[in-house]
Scaffold this motif. Structure first.
Motif: not given
Length: 462
Positions: A371-377, A443-447, A334-335
């Protein structure tokens, strides 16, 4: 708590009659015939409304209005005036009066005007509160799971939530204390009121007092308008004080006074104001030890320690890890506007093999990055887990990876190289999504930004 009205009129008979009527309506009324006394009262006591006659003998009521507006800019004033003085009453409204009522008036007319002005004042305060709160709240995760550790904590929460006891939430950083505090609020009788969260650990010492108690206009250089503190913003709701052990002893002393007397004084203010907020505190520190070491006031500890719930770390509730990971993936989709379908079996195995020192917060950030990195599972390289779990997983993989013409390299080196490549791609995507805004990317990366700058330099992304 009854609302307080200051009645200012030089007609003593009218003051007596209006005082009786308003008192019968449930208001607390203080009347005065002296303009100077009216200003002293407005400056020293908390009132919800002023009823002000425009003509007070030798004193012009407009001067009193100006004085009140200077002392209490947000205190509503209802002007009482005769028909011939309507233009003056209109001018009074331009100076900040809330409304005017023409004499003679009936009790019913007075009641209607008082109710209208007070209602509008409440709405303005609510708008101020919501604007101040906008953007401050962190979106919570969920409290879920069937393990005995988390079930025990939830059972305690359900028992204490309907009460008004002060609750201390203990446990390691990242184990969900703010989520529990929000759940407690939602289960309480204050659920319709605001939930205001304050991170005491992130506030500079010089700002803690103004954040908690607010300040008046002109209290210090740059204070161009009055600001409500968190205690007032949390009126009739819950105030969550995260990392309370980080407060200085001086602020602890003031907090103790507020909790005992249920009153605050804004910085630069001259009067105490009543507050009605339930306090929930959280800490990852050993408070009894902090008391023994002189770092936390013993009297404050006993005041807040009416009920304690200790939350288990994620490593003690691993049966809840997969449901939490799947929830955080839905949240991340969602984000980020993605549609990542799920985790591979190997990714789930590696999640379960990790010890999660950062607890639920670390899990949430890990899933968000994946989720940001993945192109699928989501596969193992997307998880960006630190070395120990990758090494442990590598020990279970029998074959080394070919390095081509250069010979053989171990799986550990291969994983390190793959991890670096993945991290570089992840950072590049975060920068693209944030439009180059490094604060948003971090913020998106959590660092934090310092870590981001170091990685930008390492990967030549500056």
């Amino acid at each position: 708590m009854s609302q307080a009205i200051l009645l200012v009129d030089d007609d003593r008979d009218l003051c007596t009659a209006l005082s009786r009527f308003l008192t019968a309506k449930g208001f607390s009324v203080r009347s005065t015939h002296d303009p100077e006394g009216a200003l002293r009262a407005a400056g020293d006591e908390p009132f919800d409304l002023v009823l002000l006659d425009l003509f007070l003998g030798a004193t012009d009521g407009m001067d009193v209005l100006r004085g009140i507006r200077g002392l209490e800019p947000d205190l509503p004033v209802l002007i009482l005036t005769g028909h011939a003085d309507v233009p003056t009453a209109v001018n009074a409204m331009k100076l900040g009066a809330a409304d005017y009522l023409l004499k003679p008036f009936t009790n019913e007319e007075l009641a209607l005007h008082v109710d209208k002005v007070l209602r509008e004042s409440r709405l303005r305060r609510e708008v101020t509160r919501l604007r101040a709160q906008l953007g401050r709240e962190k979106k919570p995760g969920i409290v879920t799971g069937d393990g005995p550790a988390i079930r025990g904590a939830l059972d305690q929460l359900r028992k204490v939530a309907p009460t008004d006891l002060t609750v201390v939430l203990g446990g390691e950083s990242g184990c969900g204390k703010e989520v529990f505090a929000r759940l407690l609020h939602d289960m309480s009788s204050r659920r319709k009121g605001p939930f205001v969260a304050v991170d005491c650990g992130s506030l500079p010492t010089t700002l803690v007092e103004t954040e908690l108690f607010g300040y008046e206009k002109g209290a210090f250089t740059g204070a161009e308008s009055m600001r409500l503190g968190h205690f007032e913003l949390a009126a009739e709701g819950t105030l969550f004080l995260d990392e309370i052990a980080n407060l200085s002893l001086e602020v602890q002393s003031k907090l103790l006074r507020v909790l005992q007397e249920r009153r605050i004084r804004r910085l630069g203010g001259r009067k105490d104001l009543p507050v009605d907020a339930r306090v929930v505190a959280a800490t990852n520190a050993d408070l009894p030890r902090a008391v023994r070491e002189g770092k936390f006031r013993e009297d404050l500890f006993h005041r807040i320690n009416q009920f304690t719930i200790t939350l288990p770390p994620l490593r003690e509730r691993m049966e809840d890890l997969i449901p939490l990971a799947r929830h955080f993936l839905e949240e991340a989709n969602r984000t980020l506007g993605r549609a990542v379908p799920g985790f591979s079996a190997e990714a789930l195995r590696r999640l379960a093999a990790y010890h999660w020192p950062g607890n639920i917060r670390e899990l949430r950030n890990t899933v968000l990055r994946a989720a940001l990195l993945s192109e699928g599972t989501i596969e193992p390289p997307h998880l960006q887990l630190p070395g120990p779990v990758l090494a442990a997983a590598a020990a279970r993989d029998p074959e080394p990876v070919s390095a081509g013409a250069g010979g053989k390299i171990g799986l550990k080196d291969s994983v390190r190289a793959a991890t670096a490549a993945t991290e570089r791609k992840l950072i590049a995507e975060a920068l693209e999504r944030s439009g180059g805004n490094k604060s948003e990317a971090s913020r998106l990366l959590g660092i934090d930004r310092k870590a981001l700058y170091a990685k930008l330099k390492r990967y030549g992304l500056e």
